[in-house]
Design an enzyme around this catalytic site. Structure first.
Site, PDB file in Angstrom:
ATOM      1  N   GLY A  19      26.120  64.384 -35.223  1.00 48.72           N
ATOM      2  CA  GLY A  19      24.902  64.355 -34.411  1.00 48.72           C
ATOM      3  C   GLY A  19      25.135  63.681 -33.083  1.00 48.72           C
ATOM      4  N   VAL A  26      26.725  60.225 -33.473  1.00 49.25           N
ATOM      5  CA  VAL A  26      26.776  59.849 -34.882  1.00 49.25           C
ATOM      6  C   VAL A  26      27.955  60.551 -35.540  1.00 49.25           C
ATOM      7  CG1 VAL A  26      25.547  59.806 -37.082  1.00 49.25           C
ATOM      8  CG2 VAL A  26      24.278  59.565 -34.935  1.00 49.25           C
ATOM      9  N   LYS A  41      27.250  55.147 -35.905  1.00 47.39           N
ATOM     10  CA  LYS A  41      26.607  55.517 -34.640  1.00 47.39           C
ATOM     11  C   LYS A  41      27.317  54.789 -33.506  1.00 47.39           C
ATOM     12  CE  LYS A  41      22.457  56.762 -33.786  1.00 47.39           C
ATOM     13  NZ  LYS A  41      21.000  56.910 -33.587  1.00 47.39           N
ATOM     14  N   ASP A 138      10.529  52.603 -30.944  1.00 44.83           N
ATOM     15  CA  ASP A 138      10.743  54.007 -30.574  1.00 44.83           C
ATOM     16  C   ASP A 138      10.510  54.915 -31.780  1.00 44.83           C
ATOM     17  OD1 ASP A 138      11.323  55.995 -28.712  1.00 44.83           O
ATOM     18  OD2 ASP A 138      13.445  56.042 -29.255  1.00 44.83           O
TER      19      ASP A 138
END
Length: 438
Positions: A19, A26, A41, A138
């Site tokens: 990702g 990621v 990450k 977020d």
């Protein structure tokens, strides 16, 4: 440049990239020390050419990630470790075969019951985080992961703040994803627990409607201004989640429920029960007195011009004024100052219903006790989810009186109560509310 098969921090072997987002890349990796699969990450630090700024960004990312690692919850992605290599921070997390909620929504909006179920799961993790003093900052559909068995997990606590991600405005840097910010954060204020509540509401609104409540304007500055003004697009899908979302998305952060209260309301909707917040009730249940931990001071104004009606009076006239004096001796009675004032406002409107706020003000120079507001319901109107008041209804005549905590108003003091009004047909004109002291 990071590549496959690279060993990070002498422990984590990168296998493949799974990702990529605004905050980082990621990787699926292997923890060679514990022999388990993890998600790594690779955080993207501040792109400033200033070495000192980059260093501060890295330190901030490491600090925020360590804070996030404190949280252990079944609906939050577990953070195992924080590593650093060649000046780049890496967040080591549990590996979850999953996809973000944004991908799930590619097939269209979700049913209200499913949205409530996912929302309750995420709210439970956020409530635990808030209890531990952790802000997310977020909450968006992209940070809600749906596992293969349909469970929701929230990821990336605090990392948008840690890595310096944000949107530049005339007033400085606004941290977070603009379409899901709360109005106060979009206006330049520091985020708080109510900001997470609003962002959760925006995320669930998106899952239910298929688009964020403020739209998705490519002009980020214009979008931020719309968010700051609280200009929410009126939802098309009414139903059991409408009441809950109207509370989560209130413009004034003081009027939003806590995350724990949001979890309880969402769980109730998911179970097919009324989403009743402490101190509220649904008709025709008998009125009862209860307490709320905070006072509601305003409403979410998002749909056109506010319609208001005001009628002032201070109770029954004194007995002496009932009999009129002889015409020859008739005089003009002095106009007495009203004891209290009431204002009835439509603060949000959607097909088949609206959110109502009624403000009560003590208009006298001494304290006011035992206030009561009354009005006549328009044809086809019903009341649900009253908050901050005790309701009695006789036919189409409605009376709302105080609760224990707002029974006494100081001179010039105000309080508010509100409810959801469902309407059949046109609904008639906006009622005129009358306030009196009992």
């Amino acid at each position: 440049m990071t590549r496959e098969d690279e060993l990070i921090a002498g422990r984590y072997r990168l296998e493949r990239q799974v990702g990529r987002g605004a905050m980082g890349v990621v990787w699926r990796a292997r923890d060679e020390r514990l022999n388990r699969t993890v998600a790594l990450k690779q955080l993207l630090p501040d792109t400033s050419p200033d070495d000192a700024a980059q260093f501060r960004s890295i330190v901030r990312a490491m600090r925020e990630a360590r804070v996030a690692a404190r949280l252990k919850h079944p609906h939050a992605v577990t953070v195992y470790d924080v590593a650093e290599q060649d000046g780049t921070p890496f967040l080591v997390m549990e590996f979850l075969p999953s996809r973000p909620l944004t991908q799930l929504l590619d097939d269209g909006p979700l049913p209200a019951g499913r949205v409530a179920e996912l929302g309750a799961q995420i709210a439970s993790a956020l409530a635990a985080a808030h209890e531990d003093g952790i802000l997310h900052r977020d909450v968006t559909p992209n940070n809600v992961l749906i596992t293969e068995d349909g469970t929701a997990k929230i990821a990336d606590f605090g990392l948008s703040h840690a890595t310096g991600e944000g949107t530049m405005t005339g007033g400085g840097l606004v941290v977070g994803t603009p379409a899901f910010l709360s109005p106060e954060v979009a206006d330049g204020e520091e985020p708080g627990y109510p900001s997470d509540v609003f962002s959760l509401g925006s995320t669930l609104y998106t899952a239910l409607e298929g688009a964020p409540p403020f739209g998705s304007d490519g002009n980020q500055i214009a979008l931020l201004k719309r968010v700051a003004r609280g200009e929410i697009t009126v939802p098309r899908n009414t139903g059991p989640l409408a009441d809950v979302l109207s509370r989560l998305l209130r413009r004034d952060p003081r009027e939003r429920p806590t995350m724990a209260e949001a979890e309880r309301m969402l769980a109730a909707v998911a179970d097919g029960r009324p989403a009743i917040l402490s101190g509220t009730k649904r008709l025709p249940a008998p009125p009862r007195r209860s307490r709320l931990p905070f006072a509601i001071a305003g409403g979410l104004a998002v749909a056109g011009v506010v319609l208001a009606g005001i009628l002032l009076f201070d109770g029954d006239p004194p007995a002496e004024s009932v009999a009129s004096p002889p015409v020859a001796e008739k005089t003009t009675a002095p106009v007495e100052k009203p004891v209290c004032e009431a204002r009835y406002e439509v603060t949000n409107r959607w097909p088949g219903g609206s959110e109502i706020r009624v403000s009560v003000r003590n208009a006298q120079a001494t304290r006011l006790t035992g206030w009561e507001v009354s009005w006549t319901l328009p044809p086809g109107t019903r009341i649900a989810n009253l908050w901050n008041g005790s309701l009695v209804q006789d036919g189409d005549r409605v009376r709302v009186s105080e609760l224990d905590w707002n029974a006494v108003l100081p001179a010039g003091g105000t309080t508010t109560f509100g409810f959801i009004a469902t309407v059949e047909g046109e609904g008639g004109d906006t009622p005129v509310a009358a306030c009196r002291s009992s």
